[in-house]
Design an enzyme around this catalytic site. Structure first.
Site, PDB file in Angstrom:
ATOM      1  CB  CYS A 265     -30.951 -51.908 -34.285  1.00  7.41           C
ATOM      2  SG  CYS A 265     -30.483 -51.845 -36.012  1.00  7.41           S
TER       3      CYS A 265
ATOM      4  NE  ARG B 153     -32.869 -48.914 -42.928  1.00  5.18           N
ATOM      5  CZ  ARG B 153     -34.136 -49.284 -42.847  1.00  5.18           C
ATOM      6  NH1 ARG B 153     -34.620 -50.173 -43.696  1.00  5.18           N
ATOM      7  NH2 ARG B 153     -34.922 -48.797 -41.937  1.00  5.18           N
TER       8      ARG B 153
ATOM      9  CG  HIS C  80     -34.464 -54.820 -34.620  1.00  2.00           C
ATOM     10  ND1 HIS C  80     -34.718 -53.549 -34.162  1.00  2.00           N
ATOM     11  CD2 HIS C  80     -33.743 -54.669 -35.745  1.00  2.00           C
ATOM     12  CE1 HIS C  80     -34.175 -52.673 -34.977  1.00  2.00           C
ATOM     13  NE2 HIS C  80     -33.579 -53.321 -35.945  1.00  2.00           N
TER      14      HIS C  80
ATOM     15  CD  GLU D 151     -36.501 -54.134 -31.103  1.00  3.48           C
ATOM     16  OE1 GLU D 151     -35.714 -55.004 -30.656  1.00  3.48           O
ATOM     17  OE2 GLU D 151     -36.104 -53.147 -31.754  1.00  3.48           O
TER      18      GLU D 151
HETATM   19  N1  GLN Z   1     -29.594 -48.028 -39.785  1.00  6.60           N
HETATM   20  C1  GLN Z   1     -30.093 -47.439 -38.587  1.00  6.60           C
HETATM   21  C2  GLN Z   1     -29.113 -46.412 -38.017  1.00  6.60           C
HETATM   22  O1  GLN Z   1     -28.023 -46.330 -38.471  1.00  6.60           O
HETATM   23  C3  GLN Z   1     -30.391 -48.475 -37.536  1.00  6.60           C
HETATM   24  C4  GLN Z   1     -31.444 -49.421 -38.058  1.00  6.60           C
HETATM   25  C5  GLN Z   1     -32.338 -49.997 -37.023  1.00  6.60           C
HETATM   26  O2  GLN Z   1     -32.394 -49.572 -35.863  1.00  6.60           O
HETATM   27  N2  GLN Z   1     -33.098 -50.964 -37.464  1.00  6.60           N
HETATM   28  O3  GLN Z   1     -29.466 -45.711 -37.124  1.00  6.60           O
END
Ligand code: GLN
Length: 192
Positions: free
Chosen positions: A77, A138, A174, A176
Site C-alpha cells: 500500500c 484507501r 495489505h 500484513e
Molecule cells: N492512502 C495512503 C497513501 O496514499 C496509503 C494507505 C495505506 O497504506 N493503507 O499513502
C-alpha cells in the site's frame, strides 16, 4: 535469513508478527546503518507522504535506493507508492519500480474492502487452488506498469493491484492485516 521492516510510520508491527509466525527473523529499521546484513526489506502500509518525509529526514532515501538495486524490497500500500517512479504529485519517492501509481484511487465510498483474488503463484505452495483474500484500505491503483516491471495481480474490474520487477514487489493491498501468510512466504522466495 533476516528481513527488515521500515518502522518510521504505519503497520510495521503487523509485518513483524507475520514474519515471526513463519519463523523468520524480522528487524525494525529506522536508520541507514541498520540496513546492513538484511536479506530483504518490507515497507509497510501507512501514509506514504509521512513515511517519505521521515525517510528524507532520517537520510534513508539514497541508502534505500542502493539497497533496492541489490536486494529484495516489498512495499504494501503506502510502501508500494514509495517504490513507484510517479504518483502524479510531489512527494518523496524511492523511484525504484517502473510503475505509475494513483493514490486513494478506489474512491471514498469504498474506503476499504476485501476481495478474493486468484493468485496461482501463491496457490502452488499449498498444493490446492485457494484464492487469496486481499484487504484494501484507501488503496492506490497501479495505473501503469512499463519497462522492467510486470503485472502480478488485477482485481476483477481490471485495475492492477500487484506488480513485480525482479526482486521488487508492490501490492496495493495489505497481506500484513490477514491471517494468510502466503504473500510473506512468496516475498521470501524473492530474497533468495
Ligand atoms: N492512502 C495512503 C497513501 O496514499 C496509503 C494507505 C495505506 O497504506 N493503507 O499513502
Amino acid at each position: 535469513m533476516e528481513i527488515g521492516v521500515l518502522a518510521l510510520q504505519g503497520d510495521f508491527a503487523e509485518h513483524l508478527s507475520i514474519l515471526t509466525q513463519i519463523g523468520v527473523k524480522g528487524r525494525e529499521i529506522r536508520l541507514p546503518e541498520q540496513l546492513e546484513g538484511l536479506d530483504g526489506l518490507i515497507i509497510p502500509g501507512g501514509e506514504s507522504t509521512t513515511i517519505g518525509k521521515m525517510a528524507v529526514d532520517f537520510g534513508l532515501i539514497e541508502p534505500l535506493q542502493q539497497f533496492g538495486l541489490k536486494k529484495a524490497i516489498w512495499g504494501t500500500c503506502a510502501g508500494a507508492i514509495l517504490l513507484s517512479k510517479d504518483v502524479h504529485g510531489k512527494q518523496p519517492l524511492l523511484g525504484l519500480m517502473d510503475i505509475t501509481v494513483a493514490r486513494n484511487a478506489f474512491g471514498r465510498q469504498v474506503d476499504s474492502f476485501e476481495i478474493d483474488l486468484s493468485a496461482p503463484f501463491l496457490e502452488v505452495q499449498d498444493g490446492e487452488a485457494k484464492p487469496y483474500r486481499a484487504v484494501f484500505i484507501r488503496a492506490p491503483i497501479i495505473e501503469s506498469v512499463y519497462g522492467r516491471a510486470e503485472v502480478l495481480l488485477k482485481v476483477p474490474h481490471g485495475q492492477i493491484v500487484a506488480a513485480k520487477q525482479g526482486r521488487l514487489l508492490a501490492t496495493s493491498f495489505h497481506p500484513e492485516l490477514t491471517e494468510d501468510d502466503r504473500f510473506h512466504s512468496y516475498f521470501l522466495e524473492l530474497t533468495r
